[in-house]
Design an enzyme around this catalytic site. Structure first.
Site, PDB file in Angstrom:
ATOM      1  N   GLY A 506       0.850  -1.239  -0.047  1.00  0.00           N
ATOM      2  CA  GLY A 506      -0.018  -0.291  -0.128  1.00  0.00           C
ATOM      3  C   GLY A 506       0.955   1.238   0.200  1.00  0.00           C
ATOM      4  O   GLY A 506       2.033   1.082   0.221  1.00  0.00           O
ATOM      5  N   PHE A 510       2.530   8.517   4.723  1.00  0.00           N
ATOM      6  CA  PHE A 510       4.013   8.618   5.060  1.00  0.00           C
ATOM      7  C   PHE A 510       5.005   7.905   4.032  1.00  0.00           C
ATOM      8  O   PHE A 510       6.152   8.311   4.012  1.00  0.00           O
ATOM      9  CB  PHE A 510       3.814   7.428   6.330  1.00  0.00           C
ATOM     10  CG  PHE A 510       5.415   7.407   7.030  1.00  0.00           C
ATOM     11  CD1 PHE A 510       5.855   8.072   8.085  1.00  0.00           C
ATOM     12  CD2 PHE A 510       5.955   6.104   6.501  1.00  0.00           C
ATOM     13  CE1 PHE A 510       6.811   7.866   8.593  1.00  0.00           C
ATOM     14  CE2 PHE A 510       7.184   5.804   7.192  1.00  0.00           C
ATOM     15  CZ  PHE A 510       7.733   6.714   7.991  1.00  0.00           C
ATOM     16  N   ARG A 512       5.611   4.420   1.266  1.00  0.00           N
ATOM     17  CA  ARG A 512       5.099   2.824   0.743  1.00  0.00           C
ATOM     18  C   ARG A 512       5.229   1.830   1.769  1.00  0.00           C
ATOM     19  O   ARG A 512       6.023   2.191   2.711  1.00  0.00           O
ATOM     20  CB  ARG A 512       5.918   2.652  -0.430  1.00  0.00           C
ATOM     21  CG  ARG A 512       5.657   3.593  -1.682  1.00  0.00           C
ATOM     22  CD  ARG A 512       6.473   3.287  -2.637  1.00  0.00           C
ATOM     23  NE  ARG A 512       6.297   3.654  -3.764  1.00  0.00           N
ATOM     24  CZ  ARG A 512       6.594   3.513  -5.139  1.00  0.00           C
ATOM     25  NH1 ARG A 512       7.532   2.985  -5.342  1.00  0.00           N
ATOM     26  NH2 ARG A 512       5.903   4.132  -6.112  1.00  0.00           N
ATOM     27  N   LYS A 527       7.511  -0.370   6.299  1.00  0.00           N
ATOM     28  CA  LYS A 527       6.843   1.155   5.918  1.00  0.00           C
ATOM     29  C   LYS A 527       8.101   2.049   5.650  1.00  0.00           C
ATOM     30  O   LYS A 527       8.641   2.447   6.755  1.00  0.00           O
ATOM     31  CB  LYS A 527       6.087   1.547   7.165  1.00  0.00           C
ATOM     32  CG  LYS A 527       5.189   2.497   6.602  1.00  0.00           C
ATOM     33  CD  LYS A 527       3.858   2.607   7.916  1.00  0.00           C
ATOM     34  CE  LYS A 527       3.421   4.057   8.234  1.00  0.00           C
ATOM     35  NZ  LYS A 527       2.473   4.064   9.287  1.00  0.00           N
ATOM     36  N   ASP A 623      -7.522   8.880  13.407  1.00  0.00           N
ATOM     37  CA  ASP A 623      -7.626   8.601  11.689  1.00  0.00           C
ATOM     38  C   ASP A 623      -8.298   7.090  11.839  1.00  0.00           C
ATOM     39  O   ASP A 623      -7.879   6.164  11.044  1.00  0.00           O
ATOM     40  CB  ASP A 623      -6.314   8.664  10.983  1.00  0.00           C
ATOM     41  CG  ASP A 623      -6.428   8.871   9.467  1.00  0.00           C
ATOM     42  OD1 ASP A 623      -7.844   9.215   9.201  1.00  0.00           O
ATOM     43  OD2 ASP A 623      -5.710   8.591   8.844  1.00  0.00           O
TER      44      ASP A 623
END
Ligand SMILES: *[C@@H]1O[C@H](CO)[C@@H](O)[C@H](O)[C@H]1NC(C)=O
Ligand SMILES: *[C@@H]1O[C@H](CO)[C@@H](O)[C@H](O)[C@H]1NC(C)=O
Length: 840
Positions: A506, A510, A512, A527, A623
């Site tokens: 995804g 921030f 990939r 990440k 979030d």
């Protein structure tokens, strides 16, 4: 009236001089207001303001061993260009100021008869922290003078501007302004686009104004603006295909709401706008687009100013705002935000560095709107300082101002500390590798290494070595601190097959996320922060800090991180089944059963409940959405993405005041209105998640008929009618116990209450979902859904609510939480401390 022609790429330089004096404003009085005419022997009046000679200003110190003054009596573009100070070596102006953001404005005009060739001079200007101008020369500049405006947050009681000439040449400046601005003019957060994600940390960054437009209106200068800003007309930036009409009202009829003042933008800005030309005729669906040349290596802060001066009644104008091709504001109805017409409203965005050297802003009608129109009143585009704290070029202040004579002592001190740390690191590294070489035992060979976490480079963490089965060259160190395992960049590259695009899970705000495989075969999610993203830096820190403090079965756990080579890489447990959203819609994945959905919601609710109550200070996720709830290989839900989390209110406060963050469609309306954040904002977002789980459709879907666009509104209207099953996922038809659905609907409804105080705490939500699950299970066991059961059970619930809220053991041992017991028991010590003070 004098108008000066300017180069295309510095349009803010456009300045008119007008000698008509007019207008009265409620004046903001800046605490610092330095208007300096450099090298001048007399005061100069410019735009109704008096610029004082630099030699006569008591709280400005000029530090230089060699400077020359120059002046001219012949005609100059602006009165402020009559004089200049020329530096043959590095020189600094030091201003006594109060802390806070200041405008710094610089004026340059190469005076002809100064004794030096100023046209070929190269000017570099730095503030204490930021590079403002790097090697600027008129030699290759297409214009006669330059004006630059910066917004710099000063964190001490002085501001120093240093002018650096190249060796053997000179630098110069004609005039300087250092003026304070209201503290709330720029807040810390804005919404980043591509992809949409909150961006925080703006207060630590410097801005340079590149475009500021009074759309549909005339040029405004310091005379018309209480903050001395210049607003130019937008005509020359309009894209050729944009058919527009100018609209205007009497500026005195602009109604400033609370929180917006003439300092935000003068009423002249809000009193004029562009709207769609030929609106309301067939084929009128187009965008009005403004196109700007920008430096693609920088991110930009974009503020859009609106004021509905075109509508005749409320709720008729609905339009979209795009920045580049990204939707910035979808289906915006100004009057529903401002509750009136002619009320100013603005919104801030951040557009990341791009591949393109243009930036565009468009407004276009929403297809669902009653009238086909769109409008914009003002626009500000500001360059954001990069990771080197530069607004021009790729040098940092440190590299441009290497410690010189005056700084020698400091240099020596810093040097020795750094040297010491490096030495320890080297010793530690050798020892670490040596230990690994000598022994395979993970418990042997302890050493100390500095952990170079951002802003905390002196942190010393205990490290130990582990055995390395595959025998690769890297030296793995397992930190016993809370930060998890430290990975070398090499290990990360090996794990992700050098960041193989095929392993991308995804892409987020921030950076990939890749699927990785560690040496022992464990899958991980890697990440990788966008190295240039300042936003990332703050969130990287937040995420490590948050995650390392939090361990829970329903929170995605952090395995480790890598910050080698300025990388910002986080390594998480791998969640084989990905985001909840992909199990709801938009993919071919099999439909989830009602029981699975309830269990997932319960898991996520547990994770959030733990966030809100499990740590010493409550944590607000900010979030909550279906893409941030991840499912592992057995569909256990875990809450992810703490990059935006914020510690909740301290005991003496009831909310955290902050700019709006989060994702559209999930935002707590109260948070939006009052910019106040509480745990109840997460509860609202979770209510949206519940509806999404039930209806299997996105939180916001602009292509649907207007009343259906927002799931919260739409589902609530059906819930209030008691007909939620009408909009439920068709796959669930006949498989949901009505009492279970009813309980679920009521729970979601409470979460979506307009006011935070009316929403239940996460613990109650969790309890109610457990109940809905129990109702479903009981019914499938008895094979006879009994409608009366709801009332009966509601009675039980009320009596058991108290023990639930006061005894945390109930959470782990909750109605269905069998395998959660052990884990929650470990945190119950933390919980129990919080139970009583929290009360109800
Ligand atoms: C801006 O101020 C100047 C000087 O006071 C005045 O002549 C001009 O009309 C003002 N412009 C607007 C749009 O108010
Ligand atoms: C307006 O611009 C956006 C962004 O480029 C684009 O997606 C949209 O299709 C445009 N609308 C019209 C009607 O051209």
């Amino acid at each position: 009236m004098v108008m000066v022609k300017l180069a295309k790429w510095v349009p803010t330089v456009l300045v008119f001089i007008t000698f008509l004096v007019n207008g009265s404003f409620a004046l903001f009085t800046p605490s610092d207001n330095y208007l300096i005419a450099c090298g001048s022997s007399k005061s100069i009046t410019f735009q109704d303001r008096t610029f004082v000679p630099d030699s006569q200003h008591s709280s400005v110190v000029l530090k230089t061993t060699n400077s020359i003054v120059a002046s001219s009596n012949s005609s100059v573009p602006l009165p402020i260009h009559q004089s200049a100070r020329i530096f043959t070596e590095k020189a600094s102006y030091r201003f006594q100021v109060e802390e806070g953001r200041h405008w710094v404005r610089l004026y340059f005009y190469p005076l002809p008869n100064s004794g030096h060739n100023l046209t070929s001079a190269a000017v570099t200007v730095v503030s204490d922290e930021f590079v403002l101008l790097s090697n600027f020369t008129f030699g290759n500049y297409n214009g006669s003078y330059v004006f630059r405006e910066y917004a710099i947050n000063v964190t001490s009681d002085t501001l120093t501007l240093t002018f650096i000439p190249p060796t053997g040449s000179v630098a110069f400046v004609n005039a300087i302004e250092v003026v304070s601005m209201p503290n709330d003019l720029f807040v810390d957060q804005a919404l980043a686009l591509e992809p949409t994600a909150p961006f925080s940390g703006l207060s630590e960054l410097a801005f340079e104004t590149v475009y500021r437009l009074n759309i549909g209106g005339s040029l405004l200068t310091a005379q018309n603006d209480t903050l001395g800003r210049t607003w130019e007309n937008d005509q020359k930036y309009l894209h050729v295909n944009s058919s527009v009409v100018k609209v205007s009202i009497n500026p005195s009829s602009v109604k400033y709401p609370a929180g917006v003042t003439p300092e935000t933008a003068p009423n002249w800005v809000y009193a004029t706008a562009e709207a769609m030309g030929d609106a309301n005729v067939a084929n009128s669906n187009f965008n009005i687009t403004w196109v700007f040349t920008i430096d693609p290596n920088f991110s930009y802060f974009i503020r859009v100013h609106f004021c509905d001066i075109i509508s005749k009644s409320l709720n008729t104008l609905v339009f979209n705002v795009f920045i580049n091709t990204d939707i910035a504001l979808g289906s915006i109805d100004l009057s529903s935000i401002t509750n009136d017409l002619s009320v100013p409203y603005y919104k801030d965005f951040v557009s990341n560095a791009s591949a393109d050297n243009t930036l565009s802003v468009s407004v276009g009608p929403d297809t669902m709107a009653d009238i086909t129109n769109a409008t914009l009143n003002g626009l500000e585009i500001m360059k954001i300082s990069n990771a080197l704290k530069s607004l021009d070029g790729l040098s940092s202040v440190e590299s441009l101002l290497p410690s010189s004579e005056s700084n020698k002592n400091i240099g020596v001190i810093v040097g020795s500390v750094v040297g010491g740390v490096v030495a320890i690191a080297l010793v530690g590294l050798c020892y670490c590798c040596l230990a690994r070489y000598k022994s395979k035992s993970p418990e042997q060979g302890h050493s100390w290494l500095p952990l170079p976490l951002y802003g905390n480079s002196q942190t010393i963490t205990k490290m130990s070595t582990t055995s390395n089965k595959s025998g690769t060259a890297s030296c793995i160190s397992l930190s016993s601190s809370n930060f998890g395992r430290f990975f070398t960049f090499q290990e990360i590259q090996d794990a992700t097959n050098k960041f193989d695009e095929n392993l991308i899970l995804g892409v987020g705000g921030f950076g990939r996320v890749y699927k990785g495989t560690l040496e022992d075969g464990t899958y991980v999610a890697v990440k990788r922060g966008n190295p240039r993203s300042e936003q990332g830096l703050a969130e990287f820190r937040t995420e490590i800090e948050m995650l390392s403090k939090l361990r829970h079965r329903h929170l995605v756990s952090l395995i480790g991180y890598c910050d080698e080579r300025s990388e910002m890489i986080l390594v998480y447990e791998y969640m084989a089944n990905g985001p909840l959203r992909s199990h709801l819609y938009g993919t071919d994945l099999p439909s989830l059963s009602w029981k699975q959905r309830l269990e997932i919601c319960i898991g996520a609710a547990r994770g959030l409940h733990y966030l809100h109550t499990g740590a010493s200070q409550s944590i607000i996720h900010r979030d909550v959405k279906t893409t941030n709830i991840l499912l592992d290989d057995s569909l256990v839900a875990k809450v992810a993405d703490f990059g935006l989390s914020k510690t909740g209110p301290a005991l003496d406060q009831t909310h955290v005041s902050t700019a709006v963050k989060g994702s559209f469609g999930y935002l707590d309306p109260e948070y939006f209105r009052r910019q106040q954040l509480t745990e109840k904002s997460d509860v609202y977002s979770f209510g949206v998640v519940l509806m999404e789980v039930l209806c299997t459709r996105p939180a916001l879907n602009p292509v649907l008929p207007r009343e259906q666009v927002n799931i919260a509104e739409w589902a609530m209207s059906w819930q209030k009618k008691g007909m939620l099953e009408q909009i439920m996922d068709k796959n669930l038809t006949g498989k949901v116990n009505p009492a279970s659905l009813k309980k679920f609907g009521e729970t979601a409804e409470k979460c979506l209450a307009e006011y935070g105080v009316d929403r239940p705490p996460m613990g109650d939500v969790l309890w109610n979902l457990e109940y809905a699950l129990q109702l479903q299970e009981t019914s499938s066991a008895l094979m006879e859904p009994e409608d009366n059961s709801t009332n009966h059970i509601t009675g039980i619930q009320l009596t058991s609510l108290e023990p639930f809220d006061n005894s945390m053991s109930m959470i782990g041992g909750g109605v269905s939480g069998t395998d959660d017991e052990a884990e929650d028991a470990t945190t119950s010590a933390v919980f129990s401390q919080l139970v009583n003070p929290r009360g109800r």
